[in-house]
Scaffold this active site. Structure first.
Site, PDB file in Angstrom:
ATOM      1  N   HIS A 295       2.407 -23.770  37.025  1.00  0.00           N
ATOM      2  CA  HIS A 295       2.502 -24.388  35.131  1.00  0.00           C
ATOM      3  C   HIS A 295       4.646 -23.992  34.296  1.00  0.00           C
ATOM      4  CE1 HIS A 295       1.376 -19.400  35.944  1.00  0.00           C
ATOM      5  NE2 HIS A 295       2.757 -19.481  35.734  1.00  0.00           N
TER       6      HIS A 295
ATOM      7  N   LYS B  41       5.281 -23.460  42.371  1.00  0.00           N
ATOM      8  CA  LYS B  41       4.964 -22.588  41.029  1.00  0.00           C
ATOM      9  C   LYS B  41       4.010 -23.662  40.224  1.00  0.00           C
ATOM     10  CE  LYS B  41       7.807 -20.290  38.110  1.00  0.00           C
ATOM     11  NZ  LYS B  41       8.573 -19.957  37.014  1.00  0.00           N
TER      12      LYS B  41
ATOM     13  N   GLU C   9       9.252 -20.438  30.979  1.00  0.00           N
ATOM     14  CA  GLU C   9      10.443 -20.756  32.124  1.00  0.00           C
ATOM     15  C   GLU C   9      12.126 -21.168  31.206  1.00  0.00           C
ATOM     16  OE1 GLU C   9       7.199 -20.899  32.944  1.00  0.00           O
ATOM     17  OE2 GLU C   9       7.674 -20.044  34.507  1.00  0.00           O
TER      18      GLU C   9
ATOM     19  N   ARG D 217       8.286 -19.365  -4.578  1.00  0.00           N
ATOM     20  CA  ARG D 217       9.841 -19.391  -4.767  1.00  0.00           C
ATOM     21  C   ARG D 217       9.607 -19.644  -6.275  1.00  0.00           C
ATOM     22  NH1 ARG D 217       8.590 -20.773   0.559  1.00  0.00           N
ATOM     23  NH2 ARG D 217      10.343 -19.443   2.375  1.00  0.00           N
TER      24      ARG D 217
ATOM     25  N   VAL E 156       2.799   1.979  -3.462  1.00  0.00           N
ATOM     26  CA  VAL E 156       1.623   1.840  -3.994  1.00  0.00           C
ATOM     27  C   VAL E 156       0.974   3.912  -4.530  1.00  0.00           C
ATOM     28  CG1 VAL E 156      -0.436   1.561  -5.619  1.00  0.00           C
ATOM     29  CG2 VAL E 156       0.646   0.015  -4.961  1.00  0.00           C
TER      30      VAL E 156
ATOM     31  N   ARG F 232       0.956  -1.844   0.100  1.00  0.00           N
ATOM     32  CA  ARG F 232       0.664   0.276  -0.067  1.00  0.00           C
ATOM     33  C   ARG F 232       1.338   1.256   0.048  1.00  0.00           C
ATOM     34  NH1 ARG F 232      -1.557   3.047   4.275  1.00  0.00           N
ATOM     35  NH2 ARG F 232      -3.807   4.444   3.761  1.00  0.00           N
TER      36      ARG F 232
ATOM     37  N   ARG G 203      -1.360 -21.308  29.213  1.00  0.00           N
ATOM     38  CA  ARG G 203      -0.791 -20.703  30.451  1.00  0.00           C
ATOM     39  C   ARG G 203      -2.174 -20.956  31.319  1.00  0.00           C
ATOM     40  NH1 ARG G 203       3.359 -18.925  33.094  1.00  0.00           N
ATOM     41  NH2 ARG G 203       4.715 -17.713  31.181  1.00  0.00           N
TER      42      ARG G 203
ATOM     43  N   THR H 126       9.824 -11.011   6.791  1.00  0.00           N
ATOM     44  CA  THR H 126       9.781 -12.300   7.100  1.00  0.00           C
ATOM     45  C   THR H 126       9.480 -12.376   8.787  1.00  0.00           C
ATOM     46  OG1 THR H 126      11.193 -13.986   7.644  1.00  0.00           O
ATOM     47  CG2 THR H 126      12.715 -11.573   6.985  1.00  0.00           C
TER      48      THR H 126
HETATM   49  P1  ADP Z   1      12.861 -15.673   1.180  1.00  0.00           P
HETATM   50  O1  ADP Z   1      13.196 -14.304   0.398  1.00  0.00           O
HETATM   51  O2  ADP Z   1      12.170 -15.217   1.911  1.00  0.00           O
HETATM   52  O3  ADP Z   1      14.669 -15.788   2.040  1.00  0.00           O
HETATM   53  P2  ADP Z   1      13.660 -17.923  -0.794  1.00  0.00           P
HETATM   54  O4  ADP Z   1      14.792 -17.865  -0.206  1.00  0.00           O
HETATM   55  O5  ADP Z   1      12.583 -18.830  -1.626  1.00  0.00           O
HETATM   56  O6  ADP Z   1      12.288 -16.790   0.241  1.00  0.00           O
HETATM   57  O7  ADP Z   1      13.780 -17.170  -1.887  1.00  0.00           O
HETATM   58  C1  ADP Z   1      12.457 -16.810  -2.550  1.00  0.00           C
HETATM   59  C2  ADP Z   1      12.991 -16.235  -4.047  1.00  0.00           C
HETATM   60  O8  ADP Z   1      14.210 -15.810  -4.608  1.00  0.00           O
HETATM   61  C3  ADP Z   1      12.997 -18.332  -4.587  1.00  0.00           C
HETATM   62  O9  ADP Z   1      12.145 -18.536  -5.091  1.00  0.00           O
HETATM   63  C4  ADP Z   1      14.595 -17.837  -5.495  1.00  0.00           C
HETATM   64  O10 ADP Z   1      12.875 -16.824  -6.904  1.00  0.00           O
HETATM   65  C5  ADP Z   1      14.716 -16.483  -5.346  1.00  0.00           C
HETATM   66  N1  ADP Z   1      16.789 -16.252  -5.070  1.00  0.00           N
HETATM   67  C6  ADP Z   1      16.580 -17.168  -4.136  1.00  0.00           C
HETATM   68  N2  ADP Z   1      17.808 -16.925  -3.467  1.00  0.00           N
HETATM   69  C7  ADP Z   1      18.437 -16.363  -5.721  1.00  0.00           C
HETATM   70  C8  ADP Z   1      19.991 -16.241  -5.309  1.00  0.00           C
HETATM   71  N3  ADP Z   1      20.992 -16.358  -5.178  1.00  0.00           N
HETATM   72  N4  ADP Z   1      20.040 -16.316  -7.515  1.00  0.00           N
HETATM   73  C9  ADP Z   1      19.085 -15.282  -8.112  1.00  0.00           C
HETATM   74  N5  ADP Z   1      17.528 -15.676  -7.044  1.00  0.00           N
HETATM   75  C10 ADP Z   1      17.184 -16.102  -6.023  1.00  0.00           C
END
Ligand code: ADP
Length: 331
Positions: free
Chosen positions: A227, A225, A199, A84, A36, A33, A166, A137
């Site tokens: 829990h 305790k 813990e 991916r 854009v 958002r 808990r 992430t």
């Molecule tokens: P994240 O971005 O969450 O770490 P991934 O490691 O699965 O997730 O990467 C996402 C996508 O990025 C991969 O499926 C691939 O298409 C691209 N990618 C990852 N590493 C490379 C690389 N060394 N060169 C080109 N593309 C990459």
């Protein structure tokens, strides 16, 4: 770098693409958002690339307008979906992607994702496309930034689960192992453990010993305790085997809860929405300044940026002080 040089010495970008890639994280929509809206505010044409690099190769791209991102700031997941792509890892795949970018007239791409997605963006920039990365992430495993989008929401989700578990754990006088995500980075377990009063916290960065966990449980029981919560990051030890071993050694009934994918979902927290909004806007700003192959991050509540290569070379430091604090506060 494509595009014409503008009056301020930056590059005149006209059309930018935005994609989400790799694992999804709550707050990605708020980042989309922000890209854009701030792009359109700056008179750019914004193209939404669906399903990450996969959709880029396939030309799964649509122009976005102000209303494409209405009503999404509070939604988890990503409206652009994510994927991916093995193909994008190959030169032939990236050639297809470059061709698609040319056809759609896209000068710059904003990539929201993790380190893998950033590596992909770096490759695109080597091929002359301006790229900016935004960290999305839940694991918080990127060393260059204090926080990535999605992490705070996930910690809150885990906290909510801890509170509920808990209640029942207390009623029965049991121990409960809660397994959380973060196979290479223990931040989810660490932050939720501190915030939830666990813990014991078992993370990939620190050696762990079942006897220490048991000692703590027995100590707790001896002082009345009711829990005990043991927070376990995934992939270290099988949670059910751990539970059996604890029961054998302590005679305390121990249950297992594996939180799994609920940790990825849900409405983003205030922190993640604000972080995503600030980062999205900064990413657009950088492209307008003609900057490329950089990532946006946050340090001490200041949004910053640096080359992708530098960001990827920074190792993630585990917050040992915080880890020690969890031990002190759970005596
Ligand atoms: P994240 O971005 O969450 O770490 P991934 O490691 O699965 O997730 O990467 C996402 C996508 O990025 C991969 O499926 C691939 O298409 C691209 N990618 C990852 N590493 C490379 C690389 N060394 N060169 C080109 N593309 C990459």
């Amino acid at each position: 770098m494509t595009g014409m040089v503008n009056n301020e010495g930056g590059v005149w970008v006209k059309t930018i693409g935005v994609l989400t890639s790799g694992g999804d994280a709550p707050g990605m929509n708020a980042a989309i958002r922000a890209v854009v809206r701030s792009g359109i505010y700056n008179k750019l044409k914004i193209m939404g690339i669906k399903q990450g690099y996969k959709g880029l190769i396939e030309g799964n791209i649509e122009e976005m307008n102000l209303s494409s991102v209405a009503d999404i700031i509070h939604r988890g997941g990503t409206i652009l979906r994510t994927a991916r792509s093995e193909e994008f890892m190959t030169e032939a795949g990236r050639k297809k992607a470059l061709n698609v970018l040319k056809i759609f007239g896209i000068d710059g791409v904003i990539v929201i994702g993790g380190d893998g997605s950033f590596r992909g963006a770096e490759k695109l920039s080597e091929d002359g496309i301006m790229t900016i990365g935004i960290p999305g992430t839940i694991d918080n495993d990127l060393g260059y930034t204090d926080y990535s989008i999605g992490f705070d929401t996930t910690v809150n989700t885990v906290l909510d689960a801890i509170s509920k578990i808990r209640d029942t754990t207390t009623s029965h006088g049991r121990a409960n192992i809660i397994e959380v995500m973060g196979r290479h980075c223990g931040d989810i377990a660490l932050y939720a453990g501190l915030g939830g009063g666990a813990e014991s916290i078992i993370v990939p960065e620190e050696e762990f010993n079942v006897d220490d966990v048991c000692r703590k449980l027995i100590q707790g029981r001896n002082r009345g305790k009711l829990h005990s919560i043991i927070l376990l990051a995934e992939n270290i030890i099988n949670a059910y085997n751990l539970s059996e071993e604890i029961e054998e050694k302590t005679d305390i009934a121990t249950r297992v809860t594996i939180l799994g994918h609920i940790q990825r979902g849900g409405s983003p927290s205030a922190f993640d929405r604000i972080l995503a909004s600030r980062m999205g806007a900064r990413a657009v700003e950088l492209l307008l300044q003609g900057k490329s192959s950089r990532v946006v991050g946050v340090k001490g509540n200041e949004i910053n940026d640096m080359p992708i290569s530098q960001a990827l070379s920074e190792t993630k430091d585990f917050n040992k002080n915080m880890y020690e604090l969890t031990k002190i506060l759970s005596i």
